[in-house]
Motif scaffolding. Sequence first.
Motif, PDB file in Angstrom:
ATOM      1  N   ARG A 153       5.288  29.845  42.550  1.00  0.00           N
ATOM      2  CA  ARG A 153       6.394  29.272  41.788  1.00  0.00           C
ATOM      3  C   ARG A 153       6.002  28.951  40.352  1.00  0.00           C
ATOM      4  NH1 ARG A 153       8.919  31.914  44.646  1.00  0.00           N
ATOM      5  NH2 ARG A 153      10.188  31.210  46.398  1.00  0.00           N
ATOM      6  N   GLY A 154       4.703  28.928  40.048  1.00  0.00           N
ATOM      7  CA  GLY A 154       4.285  28.919  38.655  1.00  0.00           C
ATOM      8  C   GLY A 154       3.740  27.629  38.079  1.00  0.00           C
ATOM      9  N   LEU A 155       3.657  26.557  38.862  1.00  0.00           N
ATOM     10  CA  LEU A 155       3.179  25.295  38.296  1.00  0.00           C
ATOM     11  C   LEU A 155       1.732  25.407  37.842  1.00  0.00           C
ATOM     12  CD1 LEU A 155       4.414  22.487  37.789  1.00  0.00           C
ATOM     13  CD2 LEU A 155       3.289  21.721  39.886  1.00  0.00           C
ATOM     14  N   SER A 156       0.873  25.957  38.686  1.00  0.00           N
ATOM     15  CA  SER A 156      -0.528  26.131  38.302  1.00  0.00           C
ATOM     16  C   SER A 156      -0.656  27.105  37.144  1.00  0.00           C
ATOM     17  CB  SER A 156      -1.359  26.608  39.499  1.00  0.00           C
ATOM     18  OG  SER A 156      -0.861  27.835  40.009  1.00  0.00           O
ATOM     19  N   ALA A 157       0.224  28.097  37.088  1.00  0.00           N
ATOM     20  CA  ALA A 157       0.194  29.064  35.988  1.00  0.00           C
ATOM     21  C   ALA A 157       0.535  28.388  34.660  1.00  0.00           C
ATOM     22  CB  ALA A 157       1.161  30.211  36.266  1.00  0.00           C
ATOM     23  N   VAL A 158       1.524  27.511  34.668  1.00  0.00           N
ATOM     24  CA  VAL A 158       1.902  26.800  33.444  1.00  0.00           C
ATOM     25  C   VAL A 158       0.732  25.968  32.932  1.00  0.00           C
ATOM     26  CG1 VAL A 158       3.397  25.054  32.430  1.00  0.00           C
ATOM     27  CG2 VAL A 158       4.349  26.715  34.016  1.00  0.00           C
ATOM     28  N   TYR A 159       0.135  25.186  33.821  1.00  0.00           N
ATOM     29  CA  TYR A 159      -0.928  24.300  33.368  1.00  0.00           C
ATOM     30  C   TYR A 159      -2.209  25.068  33.062  1.00  0.00           C
ATOM     31  CZ  TYR A 159       2.028  20.298  34.177  1.00  0.00           C
ATOM     32  OH  TYR A 159       3.060  19.388  34.091  1.00  0.00           O
ATOM     33  N   GLY A 160      -2.400  26.227  33.674  1.00  0.00           N
ATOM     34  CA  GLY A 160      -3.512  27.084  33.278  1.00  0.00           C
ATOM     35  C   GLY A 160      -3.355  27.542  31.844  1.00  0.00           C
ATOM     36  N   GLY A 161      -2.136  27.964  31.493  1.00  0.00           N
ATOM     37  CA  GLY A 161      -1.859  28.341  30.115  1.00  0.00           C
ATOM     38  C   GLY A 161      -1.994  27.170  29.164  1.00  0.00           C
ATOM     39  N   MET A 162      -1.523  25.994  29.583  1.00  0.00           N
ATOM     40  CA  MET A 162      -1.585  24.821  28.720  1.00  0.00           C
ATOM     41  C   MET A 162      -3.022  24.384  28.445  1.00  0.00           C
ATOM     42  SD  MET A 162       1.123  23.551  27.319  1.00  0.00           S
ATOM     43  CE  MET A 162       0.699  21.833  27.058  1.00  0.00           C
TER      44      MET A 162
ATOM     45  N   ILE B 248      -5.063  18.661  26.041  1.00  0.00           N
ATOM     46  CA  ILE B 248      -4.640  17.260  26.128  1.00  0.00           C
ATOM     47  C   ILE B 248      -3.227  17.177  26.701  1.00  0.00           C
ATOM     48  CG2 ILE B 248      -4.104  15.185  24.786  1.00  0.00           C
ATOM     49  CD1 ILE B 248      -6.273  16.019  22.818  1.00  0.00           C
ATOM     50  N   GLY B 249      -2.399  18.144  26.337  1.00  0.00           N
ATOM     51  CA  GLY B 249      -1.020  18.154  26.804  1.00  0.00           C
ATOM     52  C   GLY B 249      -0.886  18.282  28.304  1.00  0.00           C
TER      53      GLY B 249
ATOM     54  N   LEU C  44       7.698  26.780  16.013  1.00  0.00           N
ATOM     55  CA  LEU C  44       8.761  27.239  16.900  1.00  0.00           C
ATOM     56  C   LEU C  44       8.248  28.204  17.963  1.00  0.00           C
ATOM     57  CD1 LEU C  44      11.746  27.730  14.411  1.00  0.00           C
ATOM     58  CD2 LEU C  44      11.387  25.889  16.071  1.00  0.00           C
ATOM     59  N   HIS C  45       7.155  28.917  17.690  1.00  0.00           N
ATOM     60  CA  HIS C  45       6.599  29.806  18.705  1.00  0.00           C
ATOM     61  C   HIS C  45       6.085  29.009  19.906  1.00  0.00           C
ATOM     62  CE1 HIS C  45       6.258  32.441  15.058  1.00  0.00           C
ATOM     63  NE2 HIS C  45       6.760  33.308  15.923  1.00  0.00           N
ATOM     64  N   HIS C  46       5.447  27.890  19.632  1.00  0.00           N
ATOM     65  CA  HIS C  46       4.976  27.024  20.727  1.00  0.00           C
ATOM     66  C   HIS C  46       6.160  26.440  21.500  1.00  0.00           C
ATOM     67  CE1 HIS C  46       1.114  27.209  18.618  1.00  0.00           C
ATOM     68  NE2 HIS C  46       0.561  26.704  19.708  1.00  0.00           N
ATOM     69  N   VAL C  47       7.184  26.027  20.782  1.00  0.00           N
ATOM     70  CA  VAL C  47       8.374  25.490  21.446  1.00  0.00           C
ATOM     71  C   VAL C  47       9.032  26.565  22.305  1.00  0.00           C
ATOM     72  CG1 VAL C  47      10.680  24.540  21.078  1.00  0.00           C
ATOM     73  CG2 VAL C  47       8.768  23.748  19.675  1.00  0.00           C
ATOM     74  N   ALA C  48       9.103  27.792  21.792  1.00  0.00           N
ATOM     75  CA  ALA C  48       9.685  28.895  22.554  1.00  0.00           C
ATOM     76  C   ALA C  48       8.892  29.143  23.830  1.00  0.00           C
ATOM     77  CB  ALA C  48       9.726  30.154  21.708  1.00  0.00           C
ATOM     78  N   TYR C  49       7.570  29.032  23.750  1.00  0.00           N
ATOM     79  CA  TYR C  49       6.746  29.160  24.954  1.00  0.00           C
ATOM     80  C   TYR C  49       7.114  28.070  25.965  1.00  0.00           C
ATOM     81  CZ  TYR C  49       2.826  28.318  28.068  1.00  0.00           C
ATOM     82  OH  TYR C  49       2.069  28.075  29.189  1.00  0.00           O
ATOM     83  N   GLY C  50       7.238  26.822  25.498  1.00  0.00           N
ATOM     84  CA  GLY C  50       7.588  25.730  26.397  1.00  0.00           C
ATOM     85  C   GLY C  50       8.928  25.945  27.072  1.00  0.00           C
ATOM     86  N   VAL C  51       9.909  26.408  26.309  1.00  0.00           N
ATOM     87  CA  VAL C  51      11.221  26.690  26.887  1.00  0.00           C
ATOM     88  C   VAL C  51      11.130  27.840  27.885  1.00  0.00           C
ATOM     89  CG1 VAL C  51      13.558  27.503  26.374  1.00  0.00           C
ATOM     90  CG2 VAL C  51      12.466  25.820  24.872  1.00  0.00           C
ATOM     91  N   ALA C  52      10.383  28.880  27.543  1.00  0.00           N
ATOM     92  CA  ALA C  52      10.277  30.064  28.403  1.00  0.00           C
ATOM     93  C   ALA C  52       9.682  29.720  29.765  1.00  0.00           C
ATOM     94  CB  ALA C  52       9.440  31.139  27.714  1.00  0.00           C
TER      95      ALA C  52
ATOM     96  N   TRP D 179       6.390  17.905  23.583  1.00  0.00           N
ATOM     97  CA  TRP D 179       4.969  17.685  23.288  1.00  0.00           C
ATOM     98  C   TRP D 179       4.429  18.760  22.352  1.00  0.00           C
ATOM     99  CZ3 TRP D 179       1.255  14.231  23.255  1.00  0.00           C
ATOM    100  CH2 TRP D 179      -0.070  14.661  23.125  1.00  0.00           C
ATOM    101  N   LEU D 180       4.736  20.029  22.619  1.00  0.00           N
ATOM    102  CA  LEU D 180       4.244  21.101  21.765  1.00  0.00           C
ATOM    103  C   LEU D 180       4.853  21.030  20.368  1.00  0.00           C
ATOM    104  CD1 LEU D 180       4.065  24.139  24.227  1.00  0.00           C
ATOM    105  CD2 LEU D 180       2.175  22.804  23.272  1.00  0.00           C
ATOM    106  N   TRP D 181       6.110  20.587  20.266  1.00  0.00           N
ATOM    107  CA  TRP D 181       6.697  20.404  18.946  1.00  0.00           C
ATOM    108  C   TRP D 181       5.983  19.268  18.201  1.00  0.00           C
ATOM    109  CZ3 TRP D 181       9.103  22.654  15.265  1.00  0.00           C
ATOM    110  CH2 TRP D 181       9.686  21.904  14.221  1.00  0.00           C
ATOM    111  N   PHE D 182       5.724  18.190  18.910  1.00  0.00           N
ATOM    112  CA  PHE D 182       5.021  17.050  18.318  1.00  0.00           C
ATOM    113  C   PHE D 182       3.628  17.452  17.840  1.00  0.00           C
ATOM    114  CE2 PHE D 182       1.861  13.686  19.256  1.00  0.00           C
ATOM    115  CZ  PHE D 182       2.192  12.777  18.268  1.00  0.00           C
ATOM    116  N   ARG D 183       2.947  18.285  18.610  1.00  0.00           N
ATOM    117  CA  ARG D 183       1.565  18.664  18.299  1.00  0.00           C
ATOM    118  C   ARG D 183       1.474  19.755  17.233  1.00  0.00           C
ATOM    119  NH1 ARG D 183      -3.167  16.310  19.641  1.00  0.00           N
ATOM    120  NH2 ARG D 183      -4.103  18.175  20.548  1.00  0.00           N
TER     121      ARG D 183
END
Length: 244
Positions: free
Chosen positions: A119-128, A134-135, A176-184, A168-172
């Motif tokens: 379902r992708g939870l570990s994949a998201v945090y692996g990318g992060m 820190i995020g 917009l590329h980072h924000v687009a990743y977060g939305v994706a 968080w990515l916008w704050f850091r």
Amino acid sequence: MKGTVALLAALAGYLIGSISWARVVAALFAPQEDITRTEIDVSESDEKMIMGSVSATTVSMHVGPRLGFLTVVLDMLKIAIPTLVFRRLWPGTSYFLIVAAAAMVGHVWPLYHGFRGGRGLSAVYGGMFAIDWIGVFVTSLGGMLFGLFVLRDVLVAYMAGLWFIVPWLWFRTHDLHHVAYGVAVNVIFVLAMLPEMRQYLRLQREGKAEGLAQAMQLTGMGRGIYRMGRRFGLFDDDGRSKGG
């Protein structure tokens, strides 16, 4: 951004993400177990909750939490390593974000396994971890607290960390590329979770939401949510809010 490198990043991410470590771990350590079909009995009813994923959670359920944890680590590494490689090879570009997002797509819909993965939870945090380590801790803890103490919903506590990735990515970065990743990654995760979410919401309306609760407690994050929630008296044993 060069189209050829962007295409290479997407292809590399997807193909590497398509490696199903859940299947590899199960085949090596418990070849007799079929982790591709998981049914959870719903207490006080004849219903069963069907988990369509093949993931670290299903490894934990069929084989045990230790191998489930090993699967989580391997799933995170398969995303983090290629993301870091592209970040180092092409500094100052967004190719590494393409790798991370495409690898999550591969994890959820793997080419090698009939497009049926986790379902992708570990994949998201692996990318992060490769994007902003820190995020990982800020968003996961913040999401857990928001779900537990504000909305008092176990599924929200499990998922809200992903929602917090976007601000968080916008704050850091203010990029917009980072924000687009977060939305994706949030969109991909919701699409992947739709089968379980529909079952959970129906069972919750019927007062029988413990099916997903039992499954989530087999994951490290799920156990953390329950321990914290029960310590503060927020949830019953079945994961439902005492206040609701």
